[in-house]
Design a protein around this motif. Structure first.
Motif, mmCIF file in Angstrom:
data_model
loop_
_atom_site.group_PDB
_atom_site.id
_atom_site.type_symbol
_atom_site.label_atom_id
_atom_site.label_comp_id
_atom_site.label_asym_id
_atom_site.label_seq_id
_atom_site.Cartn_x
_atom_site.Cartn_y
_atom_site.Cartn_z
ATOM 1 N N ILE A 51 -21.010 -29.493 -59.473
ATOM 2 C CA ILE A 51 -20.795 -30.488 -60.102
ATOM 3 C C ILE A 51 -21.858 -30.887 -61.011
ATOM 4 N N CYS A 53 -21.421 -36.615 -63.080
ATOM 5 C CA CYS A 53 -20.994 -37.043 -61.788
ATOM 6 C C CYS A 53 -21.384 -38.604 -61.426
ATOM 7 N N ILE A 54 -20.352 -39.579 -61.278
ATOM 8 C CA ILE A 54 -20.502 -40.999 -61.301
ATOM 9 C C ILE A 54 -20.753 -41.391 -59.630
ATOM 10 N N ASN A 55 -20.586 -40.308 -58.855
ATOM 11 C CA ASN A 55 -20.812 -40.728 -57.640
ATOM 12 C C ASN A 55 -19.732 -41.478 -56.810
ATOM 13 N N CYS A 56 -18.451 -41.325 -57.419
ATOM 14 C CA CYS A 56 -17.500 -42.194 -56.815
ATOM 15 C C CYS A 56 -16.802 -41.574 -55.572
ATOM 16 N N ASP A 57 -17.262 -40.595 -55.125
ATOM 17 C CA ASP A 57 -16.762 -40.075 -53.583
ATOM 18 C C ASP A 57 -15.300 -39.546 -53.352
ATOM 19 N N MET A 58 -14.462 -39.541 -54.832
ATOM 20 C CA MET A 58 -13.336 -38.959 -54.586
ATOM 21 C C MET A 58 -13.193 -37.739 -53.996
ATOM 22 N N CYS A 59 -14.142 -36.599 -54.194
ATOM 23 C CA CYS A 59 -14.112 -35.248 -54.177
ATOM 24 C C CYS A 59 -14.275 -34.938 -52.415
ATOM 25 N N TYR A 107 -23.574 -36.035 -56.495
ATOM 26 C CA TYR A 107 -22.814 -35.218 -55.430
ATOM 27 C C TYR A 107 -23.050 -33.853 -55.693
ATOM 28 N N CYS A 122 -11.201 -35.147 -59.203
ATOM 29 C CA CYS A 122 -12.416 -35.941 -60.129
ATOM 30 C C CYS A 122 -11.948 -36.668 -61.394
ATOM 31 N N PRO A 123 -12.243 -37.882 -61.338
ATOM 32 C CA PRO A 123 -11.515 -38.629 -62.644
ATOM 33 C C PRO A 123 -12.514 -38.455 -63.765
ATOM 34 N N ILE A 124 -13.530 -37.833 -63.768
ATOM 35 C CA ILE A 124 -14.201 -37.214 -65.202
ATOM 36 C C ILE A 124 -14.394 -35.882 -65.241
ATOM 37 N N CYS A 171 -15.922 -33.587 -63.787
ATOM 38 C CA CYS A 171 -17.349 -32.836 -63.630
ATOM 39 C C CYS A 171 -17.480 -31.737 -62.964
ATOM 40 N N MET A 172 -16.532 -31.428 -62.594
ATOM 41 C CA MET A 172 -16.388 -30.119 -61.366
ATOM 42 C C MET A 172 -15.850 -28.939 -62.041
HETATM 43 S S1 SF4 Z 1 -15.018 -36.769 -57.855
HETATM 44 FE FE1 SF4 Z 1 -16.202 -36.104 -59.575
HETATM 45 S S2 SF4 Z 1 -17.382 -38.103 -60.196
HETATM 46 FE FE2 SF4 Z 1 -16.516 -38.205 -58.232
HETATM 47 S S3 SF4 Z 1 -18.169 -37.840 -56.953
HETATM 48 FE FE3 SF4 Z 1 -17.105 -35.934 -57.148
HETATM 49 S S4 SF4 Z 1 -17.869 -35.036 -58.654
HETATM 50 FE FE4 SF4 Z 1 -18.765 -37.060 -58.702
#
Ligand code: SF4
Ligand code: SF4
Length: 65
Positions: free
Chosen positions: A5, A9-15, A31, A54-56, A58-59
């Motif tokens: 990551i 990462c915007i720490n959105c917690d989705m992943c 994250y 991941c919405p942006i 970044c993974m």
């Molecule tokens: S989904 Fe992407 S932006 Fe969101 S916490 Fe995980 S790595 Fe970060």
């Protein structure tokens, strides 16, 4: 070949809930994936489950260092 990551990462917690190995957790700034736990989802899914959610975007999968 673990998922990494990046610092966008915007720490959105989705992943986090997508990971069958509990490999994703909050790090110091954002994250991070525990490379010892990430199996690329082998045995669970055909491809990494975390990357598509991941919405942006970044993974990324990176070769073993
Ligand atoms: S989904 Fe992407 S932006 Fe969101 S916490 Fe995980 S790595 Fe970060
Ligand atoms: S690729 Fe799979 S095992 Fe690795 S961090 Fe993502 S969801 Fe977890």
């Amino acid at each position: 070949m673990p998922v990494v990551i990046d610092s966008d990462c915007i720490n959105c917690d989705m992943c986090v809930p997508e990971c069958p190995n509990d490999a994703i957790a909050m790090g110091k700034q954002h994250y991070v994936v525990d490379v010892d736990k990430c199996t690329e989802c082998e045995g669970f899914y055909d491809q990494p489950a975390c990357i598509p959610v991941c919405p942006i975007e970044c993974m990324t999968l990176v070769p073993d260092a």
